[in-house]
Design an enzyme around this catalytic site. Structure first.
Site, PDB file in Angstrom:
ATOM      1  N   GLU A 193     -13.445 -33.314 -27.512  1.00  0.00           N
ATOM      2  CA  GLU A 193     -14.532 -32.469 -28.019  1.00  0.00           C
ATOM      3  C   GLU A 193     -14.978 -31.339 -27.078  1.00  0.00           C
ATOM      4  OE1 GLU A 193     -17.610 -35.164 -29.411  1.00  0.00           O
ATOM      5  OE2 GLU A 193     -16.356 -35.762 -31.105  1.00  0.00           O
ATOM      6  N   GLU A 196     -11.950 -39.157 -35.239  1.00  0.00           N
ATOM      7  CA  GLU A 196     -13.217 -39.890 -35.130  1.00  0.00           C
ATOM      8  C   GLU A 196     -14.002 -39.659 -36.395  1.00  0.00           C
ATOM      9  OE1 GLU A 196     -15.739 -38.717 -31.867  1.00  0.00           O
ATOM     10  OE2 GLU A 196     -14.216 -39.083 -30.350  1.00  0.00           O
TER      11      GLU A 196
END
Ligand SMILES: *[C@@H]1O[C@H](CO)[C@@H](O)[C@H](O)[C@H]1NC(C)=O
Ligand SMILES: *[C@@H]1O[C@H](CO)[C@@H](O)[C@H](O)[C@H]1NC(C)=O
Ligand SMILES: *[C@@H]1O[C@H](CO)[C@@H](O)[C@H](O)[C@H]1NC(C)=O
Ligand SMILES: *[C@@H]1O[C@H](CO)[C@@H](O)[C@H](O)[C@H]1NC(C)=O
Ligand SMILES: *[C@@H]1O[C@H](CO)[C@@H](O)[C@H](O)[C@H]1NC(C)=O
Ligand SMILES: *[C@@H]1O[C@H](CO)[C@@H](O)[C@H](O)[C@H]1NC(C)=O
Ligand SMILES: *[C@@H]1O[C@H](CO)[C@@H](O)[C@H](O)[C@H]1NC(C)=O
Length: 636
Positions: free
Chosen positions: A212, A327
């Site tokens: 991320e 995710e």
């Protein structure tokens, strides 16, 4: 994400089989076949997976986990095996994990270029356990979040940074160098248990450059970082699939697509420095990544979720890249069936969209949910109820969806047009140590390519000592010895009357109980069997962590054992019966008294103590000042 899901939002706002087998059937590098599908040898590889945040420290034997707790009566390697076993029996085939320890005590890189052998072995163990079960592991090399193993830590180490703000990381030459050095150390690591170099280990599905990446209003920095790191990683490892690991936000450069961002086009996501299409238009990337966090992104809306996934599917098709939804999670803020049903609705949407794409020849290859909770695991402080915000347990209705989805994805794994099996031959065979002889006795007390690494059965949780016995590792074996106050042969121990007496003196009934008495060590004295054994080799001289992993006052083993075992409502302490230690949790700010403020009461004196401060466990008659500070270090 971090194990603190809420932090994501805050940051965004602030910124803006058998071990012995050598021919396991699916022991091939995951590759991309002529149809653009993932393939595992001669079969397609559509998958269903899960995220395992603390897998590396679990493998290393961490006595305390900072996300969901360890279940009672389990060591962390045991939990790791248990989770993998559950995954296999439910049809899950991919685990996504961080390629480093995520907590300060379990840092892989302790200073620039210095690596903890213990933590590396934890990763070795995790990978080898996955190998034995045919699980593929998707690993993120560094994290945008959190300090340990993260971007900010590397930036702190860099000597060329213009300032210490997170945003400097991606363009700072020193940080880039530190990143490359880490990547090179990880990819070049040779697994002590199976002799495989990570870059040549087919258990690894592929790499995320970073988990991320976020750079507030600095998209060019992220883009140039990706452009530099992709060829670097490819130069180190031509075997594995490479990806970014980003959430997949769209930027304001692309207003049409930006409408599918969380909170539509007006959102913070526009300025986080990502642009899914642009970022993935870099030669050398093998698949595209996306995440989906409807709650953290303040858009817990089913339409958003559908649009978000469909837009990425369309764009991945345009880019001609396979896509992985690495995710996804949905809050369950309490245990009510209403919030569980809501989670099921969101999981169903994810699985419907993933399956529709996979079945129709679209780019989506699989999704990994966040996260599985084993029986007895308790969510971290700040995550509300016992299952944490995201914990999915086997008894939850959500687990049924997970299993169904896994079965659908497995059903798509037909013959692949392009068999890619050549590379598996490059990995060394794994030796069977089960017949290794120790002093003339056959046993499994050693492991490794040469069967010469001693297995610590106590840490692995394979010794089978009674919970009231001390396990002690020996070369090639172990012993089980009943605690003081107990009698028996170590696999079975009976309490003597001393134990009852101690329990009556120090433990009250009810929900609040005294954990340890005055001047007590929460550990055993050095002479007692099983005195402190922290397999992660963590030593910390920082006064702020005083008490971490146990202070070292004098006590009787019986009192400590009894007190810690029965102090279930007072979570400042963690008693691990396999390690035979009672640990004070490491970080007083986040780990003590999970979920609520707990007071502990001394039955004898009626004094209430705050669980938040370990010093307050000392009895009134002994002023804290007169006691010596905890002695830290190893007492193996
Ligand atoms: C842990 O083990 C002890 C002894 O075997 C048992 O009494 C206790 O119930 C176990 N705890 C859990 C949570 O399984
Ligand atoms: C444990 O820590 C000590 C001191 O930092 C170090 O010398 C030793 O190599 C470490 N052992 C392992 C297995 O990491
Ligand atoms: C962005 O959203 C605003 C209000 O929500 C809307 O008026 C505007 O047309 C949108 N712009 C684009 C490019 O979609
Ligand atoms: C991808 O990059 C190439 C140049 O490397 C450029 O010509 C092309 O327009 C880019 N495509 C997109 C969708 O950004
Ligand atoms: C093997 O024998 C040696 C020498 O007698 C001894 O030191 C060692 O502890 C023994 N190992 C085991 C596992 O019994
Ligand atoms: C230990 O004692 C128990 C109970 O008496 C017995 O069942 C068990 O077989 C013993 N184990 C060993 C290794 O002697
Ligand atoms: C621990 O207690 C014993 C017995 O009371 C005493 O002899 C010993 O000095 C104490 N050790 C420490 C470190 O205080």
């Amino acid at each position: 994400m971090t194990f603190c899901g809420v932090c994501l939002v805050l940051l965004a706002i602030q910124n803006g089989a058998a071990a012995a087998s050598t021919g396991i059937s699916d022991d091939y590098f995951v590759s991309i076949d002529r149809d653009g599908d993932f393939a595992n040898g001669c079969t397609k590889f559509f998958f269903s997976g899960w995220n395992q945040w603390e897998a590396v420290e679990m493998g290393a034997g961490a006595p305390v986990l900072h996300g969901p707790s360890l279940p009672p009566n389990m060591t962390s390697p045991q939990l790791l095996r248990e989770i993998m076993d559950q995954a296999v029996s439910s049809g899950l085939t991919v685990m996504r994990a961080m390629a480093f320890g995520v907590s300060p005590e379990y840092a892989l890189e302790t200073s620039p270029g210095q690596y903890s052998e213990t933590i590396f072995r934890g990763m070795d163990y995790m990978l080898d356990q996955a190998r034995q079960r045919g699980i593929k592991v998707l690993l993120a090399l560094v994290n945008n979040w959190g300090r340990t193993g993260g971007v900010d830590e590397m930036l702190g180490w860099s000597s060329t940074k213009p300032d210490s703000i997170h945003e400097s990381y991606f363009s700072d030459p020193g940080s880039r160098q530190i990143y490359k050095q880490r990547a090179s150390a990880v990819l070049g690591r040779i697994n002590v248990y199976n002799g495989r170099r990570y870059s040549e280990d087919p258990t690894i599905l592929g790499w995320n450059l970073i988990n991320e990446p976020r750079c507030f209003q600095c998209p060019d920095a992220i883009q140039s970082w990706i452009q530099e790191m992709v060829p670097y990683l490819k130069s180190l490892d031509g075997n594995h699939l490479l990806s970014i690991g980003e959430e997949g936000f769209y930027s304001s450069q692309d207003p049409a697509r930006a409408r599918s961002d969380p909170q539509s086009n007006g959102s913070w996501a526009l300025t986080e420095g990502q642009d899914f299409l642009f970022n993935h238009n870099v030669s050398g990337l093998d698949f595209a990544t996306m995440h989906s966090w409807v709650d953290n992104w303040l858009d817990a809306n089913e339409d958003f979720l559908r649009t978000w996934i469909r837009q990425h599917i369309a764009d991945a098709a345009f880019l001609k890249l396979p896509l992985v939804l690495e995710e996804h999670g949905k809050w369950v803020k309490d245990g009510t069936s209403a919030t569980q049903q809501l989670r099921d609705q969101f999981y169903s949407i994810v699985y419907q969209e993933v399956e529709a794409s996979a079945k129709s020849g679209g780019p989506m290859k699989g999704a990994a949910f966040w996260q599985y909770y084993a029986e007895g695991q308790i969510g971290p402080a700040g995550e509300g109820w016992a299952s944490g915000l995201y914990g999915v347990r086997r008894q939850d209705s959500t687990w049924g969806l997970v299993q169904n989805h896994a079965s659908v994805m497995k059903g798509l794994n037909t013959w692949s047009s392009s068999c890619n099996t050549a590379k598996s031959a490059r990995t060394p065979a794994v030796k069977d140590c089960s017949s290794t002889r120790v002093n003339g006795t056959a046993g499994t007390g050693y492991e490794g390519p040469n069967c010469d690494i001693d297995i610590d059965e106590c840490v692995r949780g394979t010794a089978g000592c009674a919970s009231s016995a001390a396990c002690r590792n020996t070369p090639g074996g172990f012993t089980c010895q009943c605690f003081m106050g107990y009698t028996g042969n170590g696999t079975s121990c009976m309490a003597t009357s001393d134990v009852g007496r101690t329990a009556n003196s120090y433990v009250s009934s009810g929900t609040a109980q005294l954990a340890c008495n005055e001047g007590s060590n929460v550990l055993y004295p050095p002479t007692a069997p099983g005195f402190r054994h922290d397999p992660t080799n963590y030593t910390d001289s920082s006064p702020s962590l005083k008490g971490g992993f146990g202070s070292n006052f004098n006590t009787s083993a019986i009192e400590c054992a009894v007190a810690c075992q029965t102090a279930s409502s007072c979570n400042a302490f963690s008693y691990n019966p396999f390690l035979q230690q009672c640990f004070l949790k490491a970080d007083p700010s986040s780990d003590i008294c999970q979920g609520q403020t707990t007071t502990c009461q001394d039955a004898q004196y009626g004094t209430k103590y705050s669980c938040g401060q370990w010093q307050t466990y000392l009895r009134q008659s002994a002023p804290a000042a007169s006691l010596q500070p905890a002695a830290f270090g190893r007492h193996l």
